[in-house]
Design an enzyme around this catalytic site. Structure first.
Site, PDB file in Angstrom:
ATOM      1  N   ARG A  36       0.828  -1.232   0.000  1.00 41.15           N
ATOM      2  CA  ARG A  36       0.000   0.000   0.000  1.00 41.15           C
ATOM      3  C   ARG A  36       0.851   1.266   0.000  1.00 41.15           C
ATOM      4  NH1 ARG A  36      -2.994  -3.079   3.512  1.00 41.15           N
ATOM      5  NH2 ARG A  36      -4.885  -3.911   2.551  1.00 41.15           N
ATOM      6  N   LYS A  75       2.873  11.699 -10.867  1.00 41.31           N
ATOM      7  CA  LYS A  75       1.991  10.832 -11.651  1.00 41.31           C
ATOM      8  C   LYS A  75       2.744   9.548 -11.977  1.00 41.31           C
ATOM      9  CE  LYS A  75       0.060  13.885 -14.839  1.00 41.31           C
ATOM     10  NZ  LYS A  75      -0.634  13.932 -16.129  1.00 41.31           N
ATOM     11  N   GLU A 100      10.243  19.468 -25.032  1.00 35.25           N
ATOM     12  CA  GLU A 100       9.532  19.799 -23.780  1.00 35.25           C
ATOM     13  C   GLU A 100      10.201  20.986 -23.081  1.00 35.25           C
ATOM     14  OE1 GLU A 100       6.700  18.280 -22.941  1.00 35.25           O
ATOM     15  OE2 GLU A 100       6.741  16.213 -23.684  1.00 35.25           O
ATOM     16  N   LYS A 123       8.013  23.148 -14.383  1.00 33.33           N
ATOM     17  CA  LYS A 123       7.163  22.016 -13.963  1.00 33.33           C
ATOM     18  C   LYS A 123       6.928  22.069 -12.456  1.00 33.33           C
ATOM     19  CE  LYS A 123       5.285  17.753 -14.338  1.00 33.33           C
ATOM     20  NZ  LYS A 123       5.032  16.575 -15.122  1.00 33.33           N
ATOM     21  N   GLU A 155      -4.191  18.307 -11.349  1.00 36.17           N
ATOM     22  CA  GLU A 155      -4.619  18.600 -12.711  1.00 36.17           C
ATOM     23  C   GLU A 155      -6.037  19.156 -12.781  1.00 36.17           C
ATOM     24  OE1 GLU A 155      -3.902  15.185 -15.207  1.00 36.17           O
ATOM     25  OE2 GLU A 155      -2.490  16.340 -16.371  1.00 36.17           O
ATOM     26  N   ARG A 167      -2.264  22.962 -14.425  1.00 33.67           N
ATOM     27  CA  ARG A 167      -1.399  21.895 -14.935  1.00 33.67           C
ATOM     28  C   ARG A 167      -1.684  21.586 -16.400  1.00 33.67           C
ATOM     29  NH1 ARG A 167       0.633  16.862 -11.090  1.00 33.67           N
ATOM     30  NH2 ARG A 167       1.892  15.818 -12.651  1.00 33.67           N
ATOM     31  N   ASN A 196       0.185  20.865 -21.277  1.00 37.12           N
ATOM     32  CA  ASN A 196      -0.301  20.105 -22.424  1.00 37.12           C
ATOM     33  C   ASN A 196      -0.127  20.856 -23.754  1.00 37.12           C
ATOM     34  OD1 ASN A 196      -1.444  17.480 -22.636  1.00 37.12           O
ATOM     35  ND2 ASN A 196      -3.305  18.411 -23.480  1.00 37.12           N
ATOM     36  N   HIS A 235       0.357  19.199 -27.110  1.00 40.31           N
ATOM     37  CA  HIS A 235       0.039  17.783 -26.935  1.00 40.31           C
ATOM     38  C   HIS A 235      -1.292  17.371 -27.568  1.00 40.31           C
ATOM     39  CE1 HIS A 235       3.439  17.987 -24.298  1.00 40.31           C
ATOM     40  NE2 HIS A 235       3.319  16.753 -23.889  1.00 40.31           N
ATOM     41  N   HIS A 255      -0.454  14.228 -29.333  1.00 40.00           N
ATOM     42  CA  HIS A 255      -0.988  12.931 -28.910  1.00 40.00           C
ATOM     43  C   HIS A 255      -1.783  12.266 -30.023  1.00 40.00           C
ATOM     44  CE1 HIS A 255      -0.813  13.846 -24.313  1.00 40.00           C
ATOM     45  NE2 HIS A 255       0.198  13.097 -24.678  1.00 40.00           N
ATOM     46  N   HIS A 265       7.788  10.856 -28.532  1.00 37.75           N
ATOM     47  CA  HIS A 265       6.797  11.757 -27.957  1.00 37.75           C
ATOM     48  C   HIS A 265       7.165  13.231 -28.181  1.00 37.75           C
ATOM     49  CE1 HIS A 265       3.911  13.447 -25.195  1.00 37.75           C
ATOM     50  NE2 HIS A 265       4.904  14.018 -24.522  1.00 37.75           N
TER      51      HIS A 265
HETATM   52  N1  LIG Z   1       4.376  10.637 -15.208  1.00 41.46           N
HETATM   53  C1  LIG Z   1       4.341  11.703 -15.992  1.00 41.46           C
HETATM   54  O1  LIG Z   1       3.934  12.792 -15.563  1.00 41.46           O
HETATM   55  C2  LIG Z   1       4.809  11.588 -17.398  1.00 41.46           C
HETATM   56  C3  LIG Z   1       5.003  12.741 -18.151  1.00 41.46           C
HETATM   57  C4  LIG Z   1       5.504  12.620 -19.442  1.00 41.46           C
HETATM   58  C5  LIG Z   1       5.785  11.366 -19.956  1.00 41.46           C
HETATM   59  N2  LIG Z   1       5.571  10.252 -19.201  1.00 41.46           N
HETATM   60  C6  LIG Z   1       5.903   8.914 -19.721  1.00 41.46           C
HETATM   61  O2  LIG Z   1       7.304   8.858 -19.960  1.00 41.46           O
HETATM   62  C7  LIG Z   1       7.554   7.852 -20.935  1.00 41.46           C
HETATM   63  C8  LIG Z   1       8.608   8.341 -21.898  1.00 41.46           C
HETATM   64  O3  LIG Z   1       9.790   8.616 -21.187  1.00 41.46           O
HETATM   65  P1  LIG Z   1      11.209   8.760 -21.921  1.00 41.46           P
HETATM   66  O4  LIG Z   1      11.070   9.657 -23.070  1.00 41.46           O
HETATM   67  O5  LIG Z   1      12.179   9.074 -20.867  1.00 41.46           O
HETATM   68  O6  LIG Z   1      11.429   7.331 -22.562  1.00 41.46           O
HETATM   69  P2  LIG Z   1      12.166   6.003 -22.049  1.00 41.46           P
HETATM   70  O7  LIG Z   1      12.018   5.832 -20.594  1.00 41.46           O
HETATM   71  O8  LIG Z   1      11.674   4.913 -22.919  1.00 41.46           O
HETATM   72  O9  LIG Z   1      13.706   6.292 -22.369  1.00 41.46           O
HETATM   73  C9  LIG Z   1      14.096   6.511 -23.708  1.00 41.46           C
HETATM   74  C10 LIG Z   1      15.250   5.596 -24.119  1.00 41.46           C
HETATM   75  O10 LIG Z   1      16.454   6.050 -23.517  1.00 41.46           O
HETATM   76  C11 LIG Z   1      17.150   4.968 -22.880  1.00 41.46           C
HETATM   77  N3  LIG Z   1      17.913   5.600 -21.783  1.00 41.46           N
HETATM   78  C12 LIG Z   1      17.416   6.165 -20.659  1.00 41.46           C
HETATM   79  N4  LIG Z   1      18.373   6.848 -20.015  1.00 41.46           N
HETATM   80  C13 LIG Z   1      19.505   6.705 -20.738  1.00 41.46           C
HETATM   81  C14 LIG Z   1      20.829   7.211 -20.603  1.00 41.46           C
HETATM   82  N5  LIG Z   1      21.159   8.061 -19.635  1.00 41.46           N
HETATM   83  N6  LIG Z   1      21.760   6.843 -21.510  1.00 41.46           N
HETATM   84  C15 LIG Z   1      21.400   6.026 -22.545  1.00 41.46           C
HETATM   85  N7  LIG Z   1      20.169   5.564 -22.760  1.00 41.46           N
HETATM   86  C16 LIG Z   1      19.229   5.909 -21.856  1.00 41.46           C
HETATM   87  C17 LIG Z   1      16.070   3.997 -22.522  1.00 41.46           C
HETATM   88  O11 LIG Z   1      16.593   2.681 -22.442  1.00 41.46           O
HETATM   89  C18 LIG Z   1      15.104   4.142 -23.686  1.00 41.46           C
HETATM   90  O12 LIG Z   1      15.524   3.342 -24.750  1.00 41.46           O
HETATM   91  C19 LIG Z   1       6.224   7.526 -21.573  1.00 41.46           C
HETATM   92  O13 LIG Z   1       5.794   6.262 -21.135  1.00 41.46           O
HETATM   93  C20 LIG Z   1       5.282   8.603 -21.047  1.00 41.46           C
HETATM   94  O14 LIG Z   1       3.957   8.155 -20.906  1.00 41.46           O
HETATM   95  C21 LIG Z   1       5.094  10.348 -17.936  1.00 41.46           C
HETATM   96 ZN   LIG Z   2       4.926  15.589 -23.121  1.00 44.73          ZN
END
Ligand SMILES: NC(=O)c1ccc[n+]([C@@H]2O[C@H](COP(=O)([O-])OP(=O)(O)OC[C@H]3O[C@@H](n4cnc5c(N)ncnc54)[C@H](O)[C@@H]3O)[C@@H](O)[C@H]2O)c1
Ligand SMILES: [Zn+2]
Length: 376
Positions: free
Chosen positions: A122, A144, A186, A245, A255, A259, A263, A266, A270, A283
Protein backbone atom coordinates in the site's frame (compact mmCIF):
# COMPACT_ATOMS: atom_id res chain seq x y z
CA UNK A 1 19.07 29.60 -9.20
CA UNK A 2 20.15 27.08 -6.57
CA UNK A 3 20.64 23.46 -7.63
CA UNK A 4 17.72 22.51 -5.40
CA UNK A 5 14.12 23.33 -6.30
CA UNK A 6 11.19 22.41 -4.07
CA UNK A 7 7.77 21.06 -4.93
CA UNK A 8 5.18 22.02 -2.33
CA UNK A 9 1.66 20.65 -2.61
CA UNK A 10 -1.14 19.88 -0.19
CA UNK A 11 0.08 16.30 0.11
CA UNK A 12 3.85 16.54 -0.14
CA UNK A 13 6.95 18.68 -0.12
CA UNK A 14 10.04 17.35 -1.83
CA UNK A 15 13.35 18.56 -3.20
CA UNK A 16 14.21 18.42 -6.89
CA UNK A 17 17.93 18.51 -7.53
CA UNK A 18 19.32 19.24 -10.98
CA UNK A 19 23.11 19.16 -11.23
CA UNK A 20 25.91 17.50 -13.17
CA UNK A 21 27.37 14.79 -10.93
CA UNK A 22 24.43 14.83 -8.51
CA UNK A 23 24.36 11.02 -8.27
CA UNK A 24 27.43 11.07 -6.04
CA UNK A 25 25.43 12.85 -3.35
CA UNK A 26 22.58 10.32 -3.32
CA UNK A 27 23.69 8.21 -0.29
CA UNK A 28 24.00 11.32 1.85
CA UNK A 29 20.72 12.81 0.66
CA UNK A 30 18.75 9.62 1.35
CA UNK A 31 20.00 9.62 4.92
CA UNK A 32 19.20 13.33 5.21
CA UNK A 33 15.60 12.62 4.18
CA UNK A 34 15.22 9.93 6.80
CA UNK A 35 15.17 7.10 4.29
CA UNK A 36 17.09 4.52 6.32
CA UNK A 37 15.49 1.28 5.08
CA UNK A 38 16.60 -1.03 2.28
CA UNK A 39 16.87 0.49 -1.22
CA UNK A 40 15.25 -1.18 -4.20
CA UNK A 41 16.87 0.14 -7.38
CA UNK A 42 14.73 -0.48 -10.44
CA UNK A 43 16.92 0.28 -13.45
CA UNK A 44 16.36 0.63 -17.19
CA UNK A 45 18.13 -2.18 -19.08
CA UNK A 46 20.13 0.20 -21.30
CA UNK A 47 21.95 1.75 -18.36
CA UNK A 48 22.32 -1.11 -15.88
CA UNK A 49 26.07 -1.41 -16.24
CA UNK A 50 26.78 2.32 -16.75
CA UNK A 51 24.74 3.73 -13.86
CA UNK A 52 22.76 0.97 -12.10
CA UNK A 53 25.57 -1.26 -10.87
CA UNK A 54 27.86 1.64 -9.87
CA UNK A 55 24.98 3.23 -7.93
CA UNK A 56 24.22 -0.02 -6.10
CA UNK A 57 27.92 -0.40 -5.29
CA UNK A 58 28.19 3.19 -4.01
CA UNK A 59 25.15 2.73 -1.77
CA UNK A 60 26.53 -0.53 -0.37
CA UNK A 61 29.90 1.15 0.21
CA UNK A 62 27.98 3.77 2.22
CA UNK A 63 26.64 0.96 4.40
CA UNK A 64 23.20 0.66 2.79
CA UNK A 65 21.30 -2.45 1.78
CA UNK A 66 20.76 -1.99 -1.96
CA UNK A 67 18.99 -4.41 -4.31
CA UNK A 68 19.17 -3.98 -8.09
CA UNK A 69 16.56 -5.15 -10.61
CA UNK A 70 16.82 -4.54 -14.34
CA UNK A 71 13.74 -3.77 -16.44
CA UNK A 72 13.99 -4.15 -20.23
CA UNK A 73 14.05 -0.81 -22.09
CA UNK A 74 11.03 0.36 -24.01
CA UNK A 75 7.40 1.40 -23.64
CA UNK A 76 6.27 -2.25 -23.70
CA UNK A 77 7.70 -2.62 -20.19
CA UNK A 78 5.08 -0.20 -18.85
CA UNK A 79 2.56 -2.98 -18.32
CA UNK A 80 1.39 -5.70 -15.94
CA UNK A 81 4.15 -8.17 -16.76
CA UNK A 82 7.06 -5.97 -15.67
CA UNK A 83 4.98 -4.55 -12.82
CA UNK A 84 4.48 -8.08 -11.50
CA UNK A 85 8.19 -8.80 -11.80
CA UNK A 86 8.88 -5.78 -9.63
CA UNK A 87 6.38 -7.09 -7.04
CA UNK A 88 7.99 -10.57 -7.16
CA UNK A 89 11.42 -9.06 -6.66
CA UNK A 90 10.41 -6.81 -3.78
CA UNK A 91 7.92 -9.05 -1.97
CA UNK A 92 10.12 -12.10 -2.52
CA UNK A 93 13.07 -10.13 -1.14
CA UNK A 94 11.22 -9.05 2.00
CA UNK A 95 10.40 -5.41 1.26
CA UNK A 96 9.30 -3.40 4.30
CA UNK A 97 7.24 -0.21 4.65
CA UNK A 98 10.29 1.82 5.65
CA UNK A 99 12.17 0.91 2.45
CA UNK A 100 12.41 3.03 -0.69
CA UNK A 101 12.31 2.31 -4.41
CA UNK A 102 14.84 4.20 -6.55
CA UNK A 103 13.68 4.63 -10.15
CA UNK A 104 16.76 4.92 -12.33
CA UNK A 105 15.89 5.52 -15.98
CA UNK A 106 13.59 7.48 -18.26
CA UNK A 107 9.85 8.08 -18.08
CA UNK A 108 8.99 4.45 -18.73
CA UNK A 109 10.98 3.24 -15.76
CA UNK A 110 9.86 6.14 -13.57
CA UNK A 111 6.16 5.58 -14.26
CA UNK A 112 6.41 1.80 -13.80
CA UNK A 113 8.61 1.79 -10.68
CA UNK A 114 6.61 4.72 -9.30
CA UNK A 115 3.41 2.73 -9.58
CA UNK A 116 5.04 -0.35 -8.07
CA UNK A 117 6.14 1.82 -5.12
CA UNK A 118 2.66 3.36 -4.86
CA UNK A 119 1.02 -0.03 -4.59
CA UNK A 120 3.39 -2.52 -2.96
CA UNK A 121 2.51 -2.84 0.75
CA UNK A 122 0.00 0.00 0.00
CA UNK A 123 2.87 2.36 -0.67
CA UNK A 124 6.57 2.70 0.01
CA UNK A 125 8.74 5.74 -0.70
CA UNK A 126 9.89 6.45 -4.24
CA UNK A 127 12.96 8.41 -5.25
CA UNK A 128 13.01 9.44 -8.88
CA UNK A 129 16.43 9.44 -10.54
CA UNK A 130 15.64 10.44 -14.15
CA UNK A 131 18.26 9.75 -16.81
CA UNK A 132 16.51 11.09 -19.93
CA UNK A 133 15.91 14.75 -20.65
CA UNK A 134 12.18 14.13 -20.92
CA UNK A 135 12.06 12.43 -17.53
CA UNK A 136 14.09 15.23 -15.93
CA UNK A 137 11.96 18.10 -17.17
CA UNK A 138 8.64 16.29 -17.13
CA UNK A 139 7.78 12.82 -15.88
CA UNK A 140 9.95 12.54 -12.74
CA UNK A 141 8.38 15.64 -11.17
CA UNK A 142 4.71 15.72 -10.20
CA UNK A 143 3.92 12.34 -8.73
CA UNK A 144 1.99 10.83 -11.65
CA UNK A 145 2.79 7.12 -11.95
CA UNK A 146 1.21 4.32 -13.89
CA UNK A 147 1.17 1.70 -16.58
CA UNK A 148 -0.52 1.31 -19.96
CA UNK A 149 -3.65 -0.71 -20.73
CA UNK A 150 -4.25 -2.31 -24.14
CA UNK A 151 -7.04 0.27 -24.63
CA UNK A 152 -4.77 3.25 -24.01
CA UNK A 153 -1.67 4.75 -22.46
CA UNK A 154 -1.37 5.58 -18.76
CA UNK A 155 -4.90 4.40 -17.98
CA UNK A 156 -3.97 2.62 -14.74
CA UNK A 157 -2.01 4.52 -12.16
CA UNK A 158 -1.81 6.62 -9.04
CA UNK A 159 -0.55 9.93 -7.76
CA UNK A 160 2.47 9.01 -5.67
CA UNK A 161 4.74 11.99 -5.02
CA UNK A 162 8.43 11.15 -4.69
CA UNK A 163 10.49 11.87 -1.57
CA UNK A 164 13.23 13.22 -3.80
CA UNK A 165 13.93 13.84 -7.47
CA UNK A 166 17.60 13.77 -8.31
CA UNK A 167 18.52 14.60 -11.91
CA UNK A 168 22.19 14.10 -12.71
CA UNK A 169 22.63 15.86 -16.05
CA UNK A 170 25.95 14.06 -16.59
CA UNK A 171 23.91 10.94 -17.39
CA UNK A 172 22.62 12.67 -20.54
CA UNK A 173 26.06 12.16 -22.11
CA UNK A 174 25.07 8.60 -23.05
CA UNK A 175 21.51 9.36 -24.16
CA UNK A 176 20.93 8.74 -27.90
CA UNK A 177 20.90 12.10 -29.79
CA UNK A 178 17.35 11.60 -30.97
CA UNK A 179 16.10 11.15 -27.40
CA UNK A 180 17.93 14.29 -26.35
CA UNK A 181 16.34 16.31 -29.16
CA UNK A 182 12.89 14.95 -28.31
CA UNK A 183 13.39 16.02 -24.68
CA UNK A 184 14.41 19.45 -25.91
CA UNK A 185 10.91 19.88 -27.35
CA UNK A 186 9.53 19.80 -23.78
CA UNK A 187 12.23 22.24 -22.63
CA UNK A 188 11.21 24.67 -25.39
CA UNK A 189 7.57 24.06 -24.46
CA UNK A 190 8.26 25.17 -20.90
CA UNK A 191 9.80 28.36 -22.23
CA UNK A 192 6.78 29.11 -24.39
CA UNK A 193 4.18 28.42 -21.72
CA UNK A 194 5.77 30.18 -18.78
CA UNK A 195 9.36 31.39 -19.02
CA UNK A 196 10.31 33.82 -21.80
CA UNK A 197 13.79 34.09 -20.27
CA UNK A 198 14.33 30.37 -20.75
CA UNK A 199 13.28 30.72 -24.38
CA UNK A 200 15.75 33.60 -24.86
CA UNK A 201 18.48 31.54 -23.19
CA UNK A 202 17.86 28.72 -25.67
CA UNK A 203 18.02 31.21 -28.54
CA UNK A 204 21.29 32.62 -27.22
CA UNK A 205 22.84 29.17 -26.98
CA UNK A 206 21.68 28.31 -30.50
CA UNK A 207 23.10 31.59 -31.82
CA UNK A 208 26.46 30.99 -30.14
CA UNK A 209 26.71 27.49 -31.49
CA UNK A 210 25.58 28.30 -35.02
CA UNK A 211 21.82 28.12 -35.60
CA UNK A 212 21.94 25.40 -38.18
CA UNK A 213 25.30 23.80 -37.82
CA UNK A 214 23.76 20.31 -37.74
CA UNK A 215 26.23 17.47 -37.87
CA UNK A 216 25.75 13.75 -38.15
CA UNK A 217 25.40 12.11 -34.76
CA UNK A 218 25.04 15.41 -32.90
CA UNK A 219 21.75 16.06 -31.11
CA UNK A 220 21.99 19.79 -31.82
CA UNK A 221 24.49 22.39 -32.98
CA UNK A 222 27.73 22.48 -31.07
CA UNK A 223 26.83 19.63 -28.72
CA UNK A 224 29.83 18.02 -27.10
CA UNK A 225 29.27 15.82 -24.07
CA UNK A 226 32.91 16.26 -23.05
CA UNK A 227 32.68 20.07 -22.95
CA UNK A 228 32.26 20.87 -19.23
CA UNK A 229 31.29 24.50 -19.82
CA UNK A 230 28.54 23.44 -22.21
CA UNK A 231 27.29 20.81 -19.75
CA UNK A 232 27.04 23.50 -17.06
CA UNK A 233 25.18 25.77 -19.46
CA UNK A 234 22.75 23.04 -20.42
CA UNK A 235 22.34 22.05 -16.79
CA UNK A 236 21.25 25.62 -16.00
CA UNK A 237 18.79 25.51 -18.91
CA UNK A 238 17.41 22.14 -17.81
CA UNK A 239 17.06 23.38 -14.23
CA UNK A 240 15.09 26.35 -15.47
CA UNK A 241 12.82 24.07 -17.49
CA UNK A 242 12.35 21.80 -14.46
CA UNK A 243 11.50 24.89 -12.40
CA UNK A 244 8.49 25.50 -14.68
CA UNK A 245 7.16 22.02 -13.96
CA UNK A 246 7.88 22.48 -10.25
CA UNK A 247 5.87 25.71 -10.09
CA UNK A 248 2.96 24.37 -12.12
CA UNK A 249 2.71 21.13 -10.15
CA UNK A 250 2.99 23.01 -6.86
CA UNK A 251 0.00 25.15 -7.79
CA UNK A 252 -2.12 22.35 -9.24
CA UNK A 253 -1.14 18.90 -8.04
CA UNK A 254 -4.22 17.05 -9.28
CA UNK A 255 -4.62 18.60 -12.71
CA UNK A 256 -7.69 20.69 -11.93
CA UNK A 257 -6.43 23.90 -13.46
CA UNK A 258 -3.06 25.27 -14.40
CA UNK A 259 -1.40 21.90 -14.93
CA UNK A 260 -3.20 21.66 -18.27
CA UNK A 261 -0.85 24.34 -19.63
CA UNK A 262 1.85 21.64 -19.72
CA UNK A 263 -0.30 20.11 -22.42
CA UNK A 264 0.74 22.78 -24.92
CA UNK A 265 1.47 21.04 -28.23
CA UNK A 266 0.04 17.78 -26.94
CA UNK A 267 -3.46 17.94 -28.44
CA UNK A 268 -2.23 17.42 -32.00
CA UNK A 269 0.91 15.67 -30.73
CA UNK A 270 -0.99 12.93 -28.91
CA UNK A 271 -3.36 12.50 -31.86
CA UNK A 272 -0.46 12.01 -34.27
CA UNK A 273 1.23 9.57 -31.88
CA UNK A 274 -1.94 7.58 -31.43
CA UNK A 275 -2.62 7.40 -35.17
CA UNK A 276 0.91 6.38 -36.10
CA UNK A 277 1.16 3.83 -33.32
CA UNK A 278 3.71 4.55 -30.61
CA UNK A 279 7.21 4.13 -31.97
CA UNK A 280 7.85 5.81 -35.33
CA UNK A 281 7.71 9.27 -33.75
CA UNK A 282 9.14 9.95 -30.32
CA UNK A 283 6.80 11.76 -27.96
CA UNK A 284 8.84 14.98 -28.02
CA UNK A 285 8.93 14.92 -31.82
CA UNK A 286 5.13 14.74 -31.89
CA UNK A 287 4.93 17.57 -29.34
CA UNK A 288 7.16 19.76 -31.52
CA UNK A 289 4.82 19.53 -34.48
CA UNK A 290 1.85 19.96 -32.15
CA UNK A 291 3.35 23.19 -30.79
CA UNK A 292 3.74 24.52 -34.30
CA UNK A 293 0.11 23.71 -35.10
CA UNK A 294 -1.14 25.23 -31.83
CA UNK A 295 0.83 28.43 -32.41
CA UNK A 296 -0.67 28.77 -35.87
CA UNK A 297 -4.14 28.29 -34.39
CA UNK A 298 -3.35 31.04 -31.86
CA UNK A 299 -2.39 33.44 -34.66
CA UNK A 300 -5.54 32.63 -36.59
CA UNK A 301 -7.62 33.30 -33.47
CA UNK A 302 -5.94 36.67 -33.08
CA UNK A 303 -4.29 35.67 -29.80
CA UNK A 304 -0.74 36.40 -30.89
CA UNK A 305 1.38 37.76 -33.66
CA UNK A 306 2.65 35.63 -36.57
CA UNK A 307 6.20 36.39 -35.46
CA UNK A 308 5.67 34.00 -32.52
CA UNK A 309 5.21 31.10 -34.93
CA UNK A 310 8.38 32.07 -36.79
CA UNK A 311 10.42 32.45 -33.63
CA UNK A 312 9.25 29.15 -32.19
CA UNK A 313 9.85 27.41 -35.51
CA UNK A 314 13.38 28.76 -35.68
CA UNK A 315 14.15 27.48 -32.20
CA UNK A 316 12.59 24.05 -32.75
CA UNK A 317 14.55 23.72 -35.99
CA UNK A 318 17.79 24.81 -34.33
CA UNK A 319 17.40 22.00 -31.81
CA UNK A 320 16.87 19.50 -34.60
CA UNK A 321 13.09 19.19 -34.41
CA UNK A 322 10.82 19.02 -37.44
CA UNK A 323 7.30 20.44 -37.48
CA UNK A 324 6.10 18.69 -40.63
CA UNK A 325 3.21 16.28 -40.25
CA UNK A 326 4.29 12.77 -41.22
CA UNK A 327 3.13 12.01 -44.77
CA UNK A 328 0.09 9.85 -45.23
CA UNK A 329 -1.76 10.92 -42.11
CA UNK A 330 -5.39 11.77 -42.72
CA UNK A 331 -6.18 15.25 -41.34
CA UNK A 332 -9.76 14.18 -40.63
CA UNK A 333 -8.47 11.31 -38.53
CA UNK A 334 -6.21 13.71 -36.61
CA UNK A 335 -9.18 15.97 -35.97
CA UNK A 336 -11.37 13.07 -34.81
CA UNK A 337 -8.58 11.80 -32.53
CA UNK A 338 -8.16 15.17 -30.80
CA UNK A 339 -11.77 14.79 -29.65
CA UNK A 340 -10.82 11.61 -27.79
CA UNK A 341 -8.00 13.38 -25.93
CA UNK A 342 -8.01 12.87 -22.15
CA UNK A 343 -8.18 16.63 -21.71
CA UNK A 344 -11.52 16.92 -23.48
CA UNK A 345 -14.16 18.27 -21.11
CA UNK A 346 -17.89 18.11 -21.81
CA UNK A 347 -17.13 17.22 -25.41
CA UNK A 348 -14.96 20.28 -26.06
CA UNK A 349 -11.26 20.11 -26.77
CA UNK A 350 -9.31 22.36 -24.41
CA UNK A 351 -6.53 23.94 -26.42
CA UNK A 352 -3.49 25.51 -24.80
CA UNK A 353 -2.60 28.47 -27.00
CA UNK A 354 0.22 31.00 -26.72
CA UNK A 355 -0.48 34.71 -26.41
CA UNK A 356 3.23 35.58 -26.29
CA UNK A 357 6.47 33.74 -25.65
CA UNK A 358 6.11 32.90 -21.94
CA UNK A 359 2.34 32.92 -21.63
CA UNK A 360 -0.59 30.79 -22.72
CA UNK A 361 -4.37 30.67 -22.40
CA UNK A 362 -6.74 27.71 -22.42
CA UNK A 363 -9.57 27.90 -24.97
CA UNK A 364 -12.36 25.46 -25.73
CA UNK A 365 -13.85 27.42 -28.63
CA UNK A 366 -11.40 26.70 -31.43
CA UNK A 367 -13.49 26.11 -34.58
CA UNK A 368 -12.93 22.75 -36.23
CA UNK A 369 -12.39 24.50 -39.55
CA UNK A 370 -9.45 26.35 -38.10
CA UNK A 371 -7.83 23.18 -36.78
CA UNK A 372 -8.38 21.59 -40.18
CA UNK A 373 -6.70 24.54 -41.90
CA UNK A 374 -3.45 24.13 -39.93
CA UNK A 375 -3.16 20.38 -40.44
CA UNK A 376 -4.10 20.21 -44.12
N1 LIG B 1 4.38 10.64 -15.21
C1 LIG B 1 4.34 11.70 -15.99
O1 LIG B 1 3.93 12.79 -15.56
C2 LIG B 1 4.81 11.59 -17.40
C3 LIG B 1 5.00 12.74 -18.15
C4 LIG B 1 5.50 12.62 -19.44
C5 LIG B 1 5.78 11.37 -19.96
N2 LIG B 1 5.57 10.25 -19.20
C6 LIG B 1 5.90 8.91 -19.72
O2 LIG B 1 7.30 8.86 -19.96
C7 LIG B 1 7.55 7.85 -20.94
C8 LIG B 1 8.61 8.34 -21.90
O3 LIG B 1 9.79 8.62 -21.19
P1 LIG B 1 11.21 8.76 -21.92
O4 LIG B 1 11.07 9.66 -23.07
O5 LIG B 1 12.18 9.07 -20.87
O6 LIG B 1 11.43 7.33 -22.56
P2 LIG B 1 12.17 6.00 -22.05
O7 LIG B 1 12.02 5.83 -20.59
O8 LIG B 1 11.67 4.91 -22.92
O9 LIG B 1 13.71 6.29 -22.37
C9 LIG B 1 14.10 6.51 -23.71
C10 LIG B 1 15.25 5.60 -24.12
O10 LIG B 1 16.45 6.05 -23.52
C11 LIG B 1 17.15 4.97 -22.88
N3 LIG B 1 17.91 5.60 -21.78
C12 LIG B 1 17.42 6.17 -20.66
N4 LIG B 1 18.37 6.85 -20.02
C13 LIG B 1 19.51 6.71 -20.74
C14 LIG B 1 20.83 7.21 -20.60
N5 LIG B 1 21.16 8.06 -19.63
N6 LIG B 1 21.76 6.84 -21.51
C15 LIG B 1 21.40 6.03 -22.55
N7 LIG B 1 20.17 5.56 -22.76
C16 LIG B 1 19.23 5.91 -21.86
C17 LIG B 1 16.07 4.00 -22.52
O11 LIG B 1 16.59 2.68 -22.44
C18 LIG B 1 15.10 4.14 -23.69
O12 LIG B 1 15.52 3.34 -24.75
C19 LIG B 1 6.22 7.53 -21.57
O13 LIG B 1 5.79 6.26 -21.14
C20 LIG B 1 5.28 8.60 -21.05
O14 LIG B 1 3.96 8.15 -20.91
C21 LIG B 1 5.09 10.35 -17.94
ZN1 LIG C 1 4.93 15.59 -23.12
Amino acid sequence: MSATLTVTTSTATYPVIVAAGALASLPERLAGLGLHGALWIACDGAIASTYGEPLAAALRAAGRTAHLHVVPSGEASKGPEQLWRLYDWMIGGGVERRDAVLALGGGVLGDLAGYAAASVLRGVAIVQVPTTLLAMVDSAVGGKTGINHPLGKNLVGAFHPPHLVLADTATLATLPPRELRAGMAEVIKHGVIRDAGLFVELEALAAERGWDDHREGQPFPGWNAADAALTERLTAIIRRAVAVKVVVVSSDEFERGERITLNYGHTIGHAVEALMGYGPLLHGEAVALGMHAAARIAVAMGLCDASLVARQLRLLTAYGLSVALPPGLDPEAILATTLRDKKVQAGRVRWVLPTAIGSVVVRDDVPEELVRSVIM
